[in-house]
Design an enzyme around this catalytic site. Structure first.
Site, PDB file in Angstrom:
ATOM      1  N   HIS A   1       0.834  -1.197   0.000  1.00  0.00           N
ATOM      2  CA  HIS A   1       0.000   0.000   0.000  1.00  0.00           C
ATOM      3  C   HIS A   1       0.874   1.254   0.000  1.00  0.00           C
ATOM      4  O   HIS A   1       2.100   1.175   0.121  1.00  0.00           O
ATOM      5  CB  HIS A   1      -0.988   0.011   1.185  1.00  0.00           C
ATOM      6  CG  HIS A   1      -0.395   0.434   2.495  1.00  0.00           C
ATOM      7  ND1 HIS A   1      -1.111   1.101   3.467  1.00  0.00           N
ATOM      8  CD2 HIS A   1       0.856   0.300   3.009  1.00  0.00           C
ATOM      9  CE1 HIS A   1      -0.352   1.340   4.513  1.00  0.00           C
ATOM     10  NE2 HIS A   1       0.839   0.860   4.278  1.00  0.00           N
TER      11      HIS A   1
ATOM     12  N   CYS B   1       5.887   6.561   4.308  1.00  0.00           N
ATOM     13  CA  CYS B   1       4.742   5.732   3.875  1.00  0.00           C
ATOM     14  C   CYS B   1       4.062   6.327   2.650  1.00  0.00           C
ATOM     15  O   CYS B   1       3.200   5.697   2.038  1.00  0.00           O
ATOM     16  CB  CYS B   1       3.735   5.569   5.013  1.00  0.00           C
ATOM     17  SG  CYS B   1       4.406   4.685   6.426  1.00  0.00           S
TER      18      CYS B   1
ATOM     19  N   HIS C   1       4.955   0.208  -0.405  1.00  0.00           N
ATOM     20  CA  HIS C   1       5.714  -0.716   0.447  1.00  0.00           C
ATOM     21  C   HIS C   1       4.743  -1.790   0.938  1.00  0.00           C
ATOM     22  O   HIS C   1       3.537  -1.683   0.735  1.00  0.00           O
ATOM     23  CB  HIS C   1       6.355   0.040   1.620  1.00  0.00           C
ATOM     24  CG  HIS C   1       5.360   0.716   2.498  1.00  0.00           C
ATOM     25  ND1 HIS C   1       4.823   1.949   2.224  1.00  0.00           N
ATOM     26  CD2 HIS C   1       4.730   0.290   3.627  1.00  0.00           C
ATOM     27  CE1 HIS C   1       3.950   2.274   3.155  1.00  0.00           C
ATOM     28  NE2 HIS C   1       3.869   1.285   4.030  1.00  0.00           N
TER      29      HIS C   1
ATOM     30  N   HIS D   1       3.372  -4.880   3.891  1.00  0.00           N
ATOM     31  CA  HIS D   1       3.277  -5.305   5.292  1.00  0.00           C
ATOM     32  C   HIS D   1       2.823  -6.760   5.349  1.00  0.00           C
ATOM     33  O   HIS D   1       2.079  -7.221   4.482  1.00  0.00           O
ATOM     34  CB  HIS D   1       2.248  -4.468   6.061  1.00  0.00           C
ATOM     35  CG  HIS D   1       2.619  -3.031   6.202  1.00  0.00           C
ATOM     36  ND1 HIS D   1       3.672  -2.603   6.977  1.00  0.00           N
ATOM     37  CD2 HIS D   1       2.070  -1.920   5.655  1.00  0.00           C
ATOM     38  CE1 HIS D   1       3.747  -1.283   6.907  1.00  0.00           C
ATOM     39  NE2 HIS D   1       2.791  -0.838   6.107  1.00  0.00           N
TER      40      HIS D   1
ATOM     41  N   ASP E   1      -4.735 -10.703   0.120  1.00  0.00           N
ATOM     42  CA  ASP E   1      -3.396 -11.307   0.146  1.00  0.00           C
ATOM     43  C   ASP E   1      -2.668 -11.109  -1.181  1.00  0.00           C
ATOM     44  O   ASP E   1      -3.202 -11.390  -2.243  1.00  0.00           O
ATOM     45  CB  ASP E   1      -3.508 -12.796   0.460  1.00  0.00           C
ATOM     46  CG  ASP E   1      -2.158 -13.421   0.777  1.00  0.00           C
ATOM     47  OD1 ASP E   1      -1.306 -12.737   1.392  1.00  0.00           O
ATOM     48  OD2 ASP E   1      -1.943 -14.592   0.412  1.00  0.00           O
ATOM     49  N   HIS E   2      -1.447 -10.602  -1.085  1.00  0.00           N
ATOM     50  CA  HIS E   2      -0.596 -10.329  -2.243  1.00  0.00           C
ATOM     51  C   HIS E   2      -1.255  -9.361  -3.229  1.00  0.00           C
ATOM     52  O   HIS E   2      -1.093  -9.495  -4.446  1.00  0.00           O
ATOM     53  CB  HIS E   2      -0.161 -11.627  -2.937  1.00  0.00           C
ATOM     54  CG  HIS E   2       0.876 -12.371  -2.149  1.00  0.00           C
ATOM     55  ND1 HIS E   2       0.583 -13.059  -0.990  1.00  0.00           N
ATOM     56  CD2 HIS E   2       2.217 -12.491  -2.306  1.00  0.00           C
ATOM     57  CE1 HIS E   2       1.689 -13.588  -0.495  1.00  0.00           C
ATOM     58  NE2 HIS E   2       2.697 -13.250  -1.261  1.00  0.00           N
TER      59      HIS E   2
ATOM     60  N   GLU F   1      -0.262  -3.943  11.763  1.00  0.00           N
ATOM     61  CA  GLU F   1       0.326  -3.516  10.488  1.00  0.00           C
ATOM     62  C   GLU F   1       1.844  -3.635  10.524  1.00  0.00           C
ATOM     63  O   GLU F   1       2.475  -4.107   9.580  1.00  0.00           O
ATOM     64  CB  GLU F   1      -0.095  -2.067  10.195  1.00  0.00           C
ATOM     65  CG  GLU F   1       0.368  -1.534   8.857  1.00  0.00           C
ATOM     66  CD  GLU F   1       0.063  -0.048   8.727  1.00  0.00           C
ATOM     67  OE1 GLU F   1       0.488   0.718   9.601  1.00  0.00           O
ATOM     68  OE2 GLU F   1      -0.621   0.331   7.755  1.00  0.00           O
TER      69      GLU F   1
HETATM   70 NI    NI Z   1       2.501   1.039   5.526  1.00  0.00          NI
END
Ligand code: NI
Length: 149
Positions: free
Chosen positions: A16, A35, A41, A43, A81-82, A125
């Protein structure tokens, strides 16, 4: 009838970027820091789903865990997911903060738990960031399935 709360843990990995069109480029950077990096990036998100209800006199359980796993897997894990959270339709006009993510997961699950009632959703997160939502009267889900307030 005694009640108890069952909490299950789920995981998904997603990318995200924290960014909002409501702020200027500079304000986005000031607000979200690294961010806001245009490259995004990722998580390793951890989701806690808590269901409260009566303990069934026969099974001695609040909820059938495999049924809960199937529902959360299908509605939440498979969806995120992914994936790039910023490309999820629900985030087309919303920033992918942990706050918005935990509210979205709540909304997607609140009417879907197989027994009992959803009482809390938690999202880890990062090592130091944890978000949770327990619903509220103002955010009660309406007849039209849309969160109000
Ligand atoms: Ni983040």
């Amino acid at each position: 009838m005694p009640q108890a709360t069952v909490t299950r843990r789920y995981r998904f990995c997603a990318a995200h970027r924290l960014h909002t069109e409501q702020l200027s480029t500079e304000e986005n950077w000031t607000t979200f820091g690294k961010c806001n990096n245009p490259n995004g990036h990722g998580h390793n998100y951890v989701v806690f789903v808590s269901v409260q209800g009566d303990i069934d006199p026969v099974t001695h359980q609040v909820v059938d865990v495999s049924s809960l796993d199937e529902i959360v897997g299908r509605i939440i894990v498979r969806r995120f997911d992914h994936q790039d959270l910023n490309k999820d339709p629900q985030f087309a006009t919303q920033t992918t903060t942990g706050e918005n993510l935990v509210l979205l997961i709540w909304d997607l699950l609140v009417n879907e738990v197989p027994a009992g009632r959803l009482v809390k959703v938690g999202v880890i997160e990062t090592r130091d960031n944890y978000f949770e939502y327990s619903g509220s009267a103002e955010h009660a889900r309406g007849e039209d399935g849309v969160r109000h307030g």
